[in-house]
Design a protein around this motif. Sequence first.
Motif, PDB file in Angstrom:
ATOM      1  N   LYS A 577     -70.356  18.664  22.204  1.00 18.80           N
ATOM      2  CA  LYS A 577     -69.060  19.266  21.862  1.00 18.80           C
ATOM      3  C   LYS A 577     -68.021  19.059  22.980  1.00 18.80           C
ATOM      4  O   LYS A 577     -66.900  19.553  22.895  1.00 18.80           O
ATOM      5  CB  LYS A 577     -69.227  20.772  21.673  1.00 18.80           C
ATOM      6  N   ALA A 578     -68.433  18.342  24.008  1.00 18.01           N
ATOM      7  CA  ALA A 578     -67.610  18.297  25.218  1.00 18.01           C
ATOM      8  C   ALA A 578     -66.186  17.810  24.972  1.00 18.01           C
ATOM      9  O   ALA A 578     -65.947  16.878  24.197  1.00 18.01           O
ATOM     10  CB  ALA A 578     -68.278  17.402  26.253  1.00 18.01           C
ATOM     11  N   ILE A 579     -65.273  18.458  25.648  1.00 20.33           N
ATOM     12  CA  ILE A 579     -63.909  17.940  25.737  1.00 20.33           C
ATOM     13  C   ILE A 579     -63.722  17.453  27.182  1.00 20.33           C
ATOM     14  O   ILE A 579     -64.563  17.721  28.050  1.00 20.33           O
ATOM     15  CB  ILE A 579     -62.846  18.997  25.365  1.00 20.33           C
ATOM     16  N   THR A 580     -62.645  16.727  27.428  1.00 17.84           N
ATOM     17  CA  THR A 580     -62.470  16.147  28.754  1.00 17.84           C
ATOM     18  C   THR A 580     -61.389  16.895  29.528  1.00 17.84           C
ATOM     19  O   THR A 580     -60.648  17.702  28.954  1.00 17.84           O
ATOM     20  CB  THR A 580     -62.061  14.664  28.647  1.00 17.84           C
ATOM     21  N   TYR A 581     -61.305  16.574  30.830  1.00 19.48           N
ATOM     22  CA  TYR A 581     -60.244  17.159  31.654  1.00 19.48           C
ATOM     23  C   TYR A 581     -58.884  16.834  31.044  1.00 19.48           C
ATOM     24  O   TYR A 581     -57.957  17.632  31.087  1.00 19.48           O
ATOM     25  CB  TYR A 581     -60.275  16.594  33.086  1.00 19.48           C
ATOM     26  N   LYS A 582     -58.811  15.635  30.483  1.00 18.40           N
ATOM     27  CA  LYS A 582     -57.549  15.204  29.879  1.00 18.40           C
ATOM     28  C   LYS A 582     -57.087  16.191  28.808  1.00 18.40           C
ATOM     29  O   LYS A 582     -55.910  16.526  28.716  1.00 18.40           O
ATOM     30  CB  LYS A 582     -57.749  13.808  29.274  1.00 18.40           C
ATOM     31  N   ASP A 583     -58.056  16.642  27.994  1.00 22.65           N
ATOM     32  CA  ASP A 583     -57.706  17.556  26.906  1.00 22.65           C
ATOM     33  C   ASP A 583     -57.118  18.871  27.418  1.00 22.65           C
ATOM     34  O   ASP A 583     -56.359  19.537  26.723  1.00 22.65           O
ATOM     35  CB  ASP A 583     -58.957  17.863  26.061  1.00 22.65           C
ATOM     36  N   LEU A 584     -57.512  19.234  28.644  1.00 25.43           N
ATOM     37  CA  LEU A 584     -57.099  20.534  29.167  1.00 25.43           C
ATOM     38  C   LEU A 584     -55.972  20.443  30.200  1.00 25.43           C
ATOM     39  O   LEU A 584     -55.386  21.462  30.576  1.00 25.43           O
ATOM     40  CB  LEU A 584     -58.304  21.216  29.834  1.00 25.43           C
ATOM     41  N   ALA A 585     -55.672  19.231  30.617  1.00 25.49           N
ATOM     42  CA  ALA A 585     -54.835  19.053  31.808  1.00 25.49           C
ATOM     43  C   ALA A 585     -53.494  19.777  31.746  1.00 25.49           C
ATOM     44  O   ALA A 585     -53.089  20.423  32.702  1.00 25.49           O
ATOM     45  CB  ALA A 585     -54.615  17.568  32.069  1.00 25.49           C
ATOM     46  N   ILE A 586     -52.803  19.675  30.611  1.00 26.43           N
ATOM     47  CA  ILE A 586     -51.480  20.326  30.557  1.00 26.43           C
ATOM     48  C   ILE A 586     -51.447  21.404  29.480  1.00 26.43           C
ATOM     49  O   ILE A 586     -50.406  21.780  28.974  1.00 26.43           O
ATOM     50  CB  ILE A 586     -50.347  19.293  30.344  1.00 26.43           C
ATOM     51  N   GLY A 587     -52.619  21.874  29.124  1.00 21.77           N
ATOM     52  CA  GLY A 587     -52.706  22.883  28.058  1.00 21.77           C
ATOM     53  C   GLY A 587     -53.423  22.274  26.867  1.00 21.77           C
ATOM     54  O   GLY A 587     -53.347  21.057  26.648  1.00 21.77           O
ATOM     55  N   TYR A 588     -54.111  23.110  26.114  1.00 20.91           N
ATOM     56  CA  TYR A 588     -54.918  22.609  25.001  1.00 20.91           C
ATOM     57  C   TYR A 588     -54.242  22.959  23.674  1.00 20.91           C
ATOM     58  O   TYR A 588     -53.696  24.041  23.511  1.00 20.91           O
ATOM     59  CB  TYR A 588     -56.311  23.255  25.065  1.00 20.91           C
ATOM     60  N   THR A 589     -54.307  22.010  22.764  1.00 21.49           N
ATOM     61  CA  THR A 589     -53.721  22.259  21.445  1.00 21.49           C
ATOM     62  C   THR A 589     -54.843  22.587  20.457  1.00 21.49           C
ATOM     63  O   THR A 589     -55.723  21.756  20.218  1.00 21.49           O
ATOM     64  CB  THR A 589     -52.936  21.026  20.959  1.00 21.49           C
ATOM     65  N   LEU A 590     -54.778  23.798  19.924  1.00 23.88           N
ATOM     66  CA  LEU A 590     -55.801  24.194  18.955  1.00 23.88           C
ATOM     67  C   LEU A 590     -55.572  23.465  17.634  1.00 23.88           C
ATOM     68  O   LEU A 590     -54.465  22.993  17.365  1.00 23.88           O
ATOM     69  CB  LEU A 590     -55.734  25.721  18.745  1.00 23.88           C
ATOM     70  N   PRO A 591     -56.620  23.391  16.793  1.00 28.91           N
ATOM     71  CA  PRO A 591     -56.488  22.639  15.527  1.00 28.91           C
ATOM     72  C   PRO A 591     -55.269  23.061  14.713  1.00 28.91           C
ATOM     73  O   PRO A 591     -54.625  22.232  14.089  1.00 28.91           O
ATOM     74  CB  PRO A 591     -57.782  22.984  14.784  1.00 28.91           C
ATOM     75  N   GLU A 592     -54.945  24.345  14.738  1.00 25.29           N
ATOM     76  CA  GLU A 592     -53.789  24.763  13.937  1.00 25.29           C
ATOM     77  C   GLU A 592     -52.457  24.435  14.604  1.00 25.29           C
ATOM     78  O   GLU A 592     -51.399  24.696  14.037  1.00 25.29           O
ATOM     79  CB  GLU A 592     -53.884  26.263  13.612  1.00 25.29           C
TER      80      GLU A 592
END
Lengths: 776, 156, 284
Positions: A577-592
Motif C-alpha cells: 500500500k506504500a506511498i512515496t515521499y513525493k506523494d506527501l511532499a507538499i501535502g496529500y490529495t485524498l481520493p475525493e
Amino acid sequence: MEYKFIGKEFKRVDALSKLTGRARFLADIILPHMYYGIFLRASIAHGEILDIETEDAKNVEGVKAIVLGRDFPHNYGHLIKDRPIFAFDKVRYYGEAIGGVIAKTEEAARVAADKVKVSYKPLPIITHPKESLNNKEVIIREVSPTPDMVYRPVKGTNIFHYDVVKRGDVEKGFEEADIIVESEFNIAPINHVQIEPHGAIALWDEDGSLTVWSSTQAPFTVRYFLSDIFELPLNKVRVIAYYVGGGFGGKSDVGIEPMVALLAKSVPGHPVKVILSREEVFHGSFLRGNFWGRVKTGVKKDGKIVSEKVEFAMGGGGSGEFGGTVVDGAFKSAVGPYEIENVHAVGYGVYTNLPPTGAFRGYGHPETHWMIERQRDIIARKLGIDPVVLRKKNILKPGSINIIGQKIEEHNGNLEKCLDLVVEELDWPNNIGHIDKKNKKAYGKGFALLQKSPVMPTNAASSAILKLNDDGTVNLTVGTQEIGQGIDTALTQIAAEALGISPEKIKLVPYRDTDLYPYEWQTVASRGVWSVGNAIIMAADEVKHKMRKVAKEIFSVDEEDIVVEDGLVFPQGEKEKAITYKDLAIGYTLPEGSGIGGPIVGAGYFIPEGLVYPDPETGQGNSAAEWTFGAQGVEIEVDLITGKVKILKAVTAIDAGTIINPENARGQVVGAMAMALSIAQREAIVISKEGKIRNDSLTDYKISTIRDVPSEYKVFFVETEEETGPFGARSLAEHGMVAMAPALANALYNALGVEFFKLPITFEDIALAIDEKKIV
Amino acid sequence: MKKIIKLRVNGEDYEILVEPYWTLLKVLRDVLGFTGPKEGCGIGECGACTVYIDDKPVKSCLVLGVEVNGANITTIEGLSQNKKISGIQKAFIDEGAVQCGFCTPGMVMAINALYTNVSDPGEDDIKEALKGHLCRCTGYETIVKAAKRAKEYYKR
Amino acid sequence: MLIPFEYIKFDSIKDASVFLKEHGDDAHILAGGTDVIVKIRARKLKPKYLVDIKGIEGLKGIEKDRDKIVIGALTTANEVAKNTHIKEYFPVLKDGAWTLGDYEIRNRATIGGNICNGSPSADTVIPLLVYDAKVIIASDEGERVEALDKFFKGPGKVNLGPGEILKNIILNIPDYPVKGKFFRVSRVEGMDLASLNMAILVANPDSISDRKVRISIGAVAPVPLRVYELEEFLSGKEFTKEIFDKAKEILLNNLNPREGSLRATPYYKKRMAVHYLSWLFEEI
C-alpha cells in the motif's frame, strides 16, 4: 553497523563546479556601484601613533573617503575586548592596519594609500613568547580585568590569559621517580597559506542595515561581532559566504570584516571590496603564534610516568581575543594522551609584537604534542626501553582518567590499536635507523601519538533544515561552511541515511547566508560532521514524523504503525500500500480531492550537552565533548650532503569512529599530514630585528610543493563508534596535523642520533648537525 | 590611457577597453567574467591563474592584457565544451582530487597542457608540470593520481 | 594589482632606444614580464612607461652561424632549453634554463630578461658565464659587444646605458672536448629560486696538461661570480686530494655570501659550493 550510504563511495558534491571554474569564491563577486578599499598599514612593529597626514592621498583622483582608526577608537572582543578595528592609539605589529582608503578603483586606492604619511614614537619590541612572559618593562597592551571578562590577564605583565591544570602532587611525584627528564622546546610562528587570500565586501543600506560578503569560515560569528560592534540587531546584519578556498582556522576568527564594514560605512549604498594581497595575508590576518615550552617528567625505571610538570607560553601577537582559546585547547593536551597521576601544567597567552594569533588546524595540539611526544622518546632512550613499551605503559585506555579528570570510555576510541597499526606498518622495532656512509644517506623511523577534542564554547550549537520538494527530492540547508573539507558531501550522505533516500536526491544548497540558512556557531574544531550531522538526524526525524502524521489519516492507522523507510511510507506489514515521499511532499490529495498535510519541512538542532567550564584553579571538569585518538609515523631518508629529508612513508592510524566518506576522510588525513610535514620541515615567519616579517610572500615563505611531499601515505581508520556522534562518527579533519612533527623529529634521532628541540627542522639545521657530529 | 584590445577567449571574440596596467588575469576575471582562473599570490608562485595563450600555459598574473592583443586565450571555462568535461577534469572527480577548489583550475590547466605535449607522461613529468602549482589541502597525492588516471581518457 | 603606468610597444630597436633615452628612469623595458611585473606589483619599480620590445624583429630565436650560436634576447627559457643546438653544444645552459621558474614561467621568461634582471643567481647566467658568453647591446647609435662577465654591476644592476637594449647572446661552439655540469640547490624541490647555483666546465678533460676549467657561482656575491683564481689554479692540474684541499681554500676565499639571506645561510652556501666542486675530483 551496516549503513546504506554512510561509509560508501559518494563523490564530492562540489567537485564539478570547482573543476569547471563555475564555483564561486569571494573574489569572484563584483557588485554594481562597487568601490575598492586598501588598508593603511603600520611601517613599524611597535609605537605610538603621533600624526597621520592624509591630504595628498585625498587628492588622488577617484578617492572617495579615508577612514582612520582614530575615527572609531573601539576595542571589540567577546572574551577580552582587545581588538581594535583599526589601531588608534598605538600600533603593536608591523603591518597592523591603522585605517583604509576607499576609491573607485583598487589602483587609485593603492596609490592614495601610499601617499598617507604616518609618524610614530617607536617603542621597544618583543617577539618571542618566553621573552614576553618574563618581561615587565615593555608592556605591549594594558588590559584591566573586568568582571565579565572570560580571559585572565595578569596586571603589569604581557599575559592576557592563562590556564592551569593541577592533579595530585607533582613534587611528591618527582621524589618517587627513578629518573627526571627535563627538556625545553620552541616553535616558530607560521601562516596558514590558504591559496585563497582573505576578502570581504561590505554594503550599508540607507536604512542602516549591513550586508557583508566574506571568505569566512564562520558567517554567524562574523554576524555576531558586526552586530556587537556597530550596535545593530542581528536581523539588520546579513553575512553571505561562498566556497572558502582553504581555511585551516585562518578564516574562522573575525578578521577583516569589521574593517571593511567600517570603511563602507562612509559610503552608504556602495559596496566596498577588499581582497588582501598575499603579503597582507602574512601580516594582516592571523598566525599560529610562536611557542615556547618546558617539560619536566618523573619516571619509574619500568617506564611508568609518575609526575609531569609542563609550562608553556604562546605568542599571541598584538591582541589576544582569538589566541587565548588556543591556550585553552592546548592545556587539555598538555601531557598528551596519557594517564599521569601527578600533573601541573600552566599555559600562558602573552602579547607579542606580531600579528595576532588565531585558530590554526590542530588548535594548540600540535604545539603541546611537539613537546610531549619528543619527551616520550627521550625518556624511553634514557631508560633504555622501547618507546612503544613506554607509551603503552602510560596511554589512555577505557577507564583511564585524563588530564582534565574525565574518565575515558570504550566509545572514545582505541588509542592502543592505532599505535599497533602504525608500528606494524613501520615494521617497528626493526631497522629503526642507520647511516649509509657509502651512499651518503641516513635512514630513520619515528612515531608519535595524538589526541584532540573539539575546542569550542560549551554551548557551540548547530542546526539544519530539510525541505521536501514536490517530486520527493530534498533541499538541505545548514550554516556550516564548505571550506574544502568536504562537509557538504558528508552531510548529504548523513541526510540520505537519515531519510532513507539516495544522496543523489538531496541537494545541500551551496554557499551560506545568515538571513536564509539556519544557525551554526562556526566551521572549526573538526566538529561539523559530528555536530551538524546530529542536527540533520533530528531534522530528518521531524520530516518523518510529519509524514507519519499525514499517513495515519490516509491509512487510518495509529501513527506508531506507520513505517517510513527507503523513500516509502506504509502501514506496518502492508508495504504493497506504500506511498512515496513525493506523494506527501507538499501535502496529500485524498481520493475525493481534498488536501491534507502540507509542504514538509524538518528542522533539527544540536548542542553538546553536559559540558562545563573547567575549574579555574585545577583545570578539572567535563570541558571536552569527545576525543579522537590516533598515532602517526614516518620513514625518512636523509641526504647527508644536502641535509634534505625525503619522507619515504607517512602513516596515520586514527580512531575517528564511523567514517562517513572514506575517500574524503582519507583526503583530510593525507592533507593534514602533508601540511604538518611542510610546517615541520620548513615553515617559519622570519622576523627582522625591527619586527618586520621578512618573508611575506610565497617567494620566500615556502610551503611543500608537489616534489616535497611524502612518497607514500598510509591511512588506517579504526572505527569505534562514537556514542554522541551521528551514526557513530567523530572528529577527524585536524588530527592528521597533530603528531607529525614529533614523529619526524623522533625519526631524525633514529637516523642521525641528533635531538632536535625546535621547529622547523630545516635542511640547513640538519646539515649543520651532520657537520657538527662529523657524520659524513 | 585605456586601449582597445581584441581577444579570442574560449572560442569567442571580444573587443574590450583595458587599462595598460591590468594583468591578463584581471581582464579575464573582472572585465570578461571568466572567474575560473584565480589569484592566489599575484607573482607567479602559486599557479592558480594558469591559462593558455595561443595554447601555451602561462601564469596570467604576470602578463598584461595589452601585451596579448589579438591572442587566443583558453581558461578553465573553455576546457569543458558542449557539456563535456575534459579527461583531466573527469580524472579529478574519479580520484577525489578536489578539496577547497582554489588551486584546482590551475592544476587542471597545467595537466591538460602536459597531455597536449607528452602523450604518455610519467610521474616525473607530472611533477615537473605541477612544480609551480601550490595546493595546501591535498598533499598532492590525489592530484598526482588524477594526472595519471587522465591517461585513460586522453588515449581515446 | 599594479599601480598605473603607460604601455608602449615598438617594432624597431631605433624607436625603442630613442624613447628609452628620452624618458630615462621613467621608462622600463618589458620583455617576458616575469620579473618586471613582480617588481612593479611590489612597488620596487614604478615606471611611467613600460616599453614592450616584443614587437622588434630579430630579437627572437636561436641561430647557428658557423662556429657560433646566436641567441635572441627575447628567446624564452623553454625555447632555450628545448633547442637542439643548445642541447648539443651547451648542455649546461640547457640544464640551467630548464630550472628557471616552472614550465609556465619559462613560456614567458626570456633569456635577455633573465640577464638584465641582474640577479646574482640567474639560472641562465651561471651557465652562460662558463661558456664565455658575449652580449650584443644595441641602441639607436649602433651596437657594442661585451663579455657577459663584465655586464653585471651589482644586485639588479647591469651595464646598460641610456637607450641601450640587450639584443643577442653569442656563444662560440667549442672546438675541443668539454665536460660540464650545472648544480643547484633550493629550499624546496618544486619551483624556487636558487639558494646556490654553480656551473663547472672542463675543456680537454682527458688531457691533464691541456685541461682548462671554468667555474661560475650564483648567490655568493653581489653579481654572478666567475672564480678566475680557482680556474687558473686548476688548469693543467691533476685532480688529486691535495689539489682539492687547496682548491677548496681558494674557492672559499672567493665567496662572499651575504648574511641574512632568506634562501640559505653563508655557511650552507659555502658547504654546498665545496661539495659541488668535489664533482671535478670525483667525475673527471
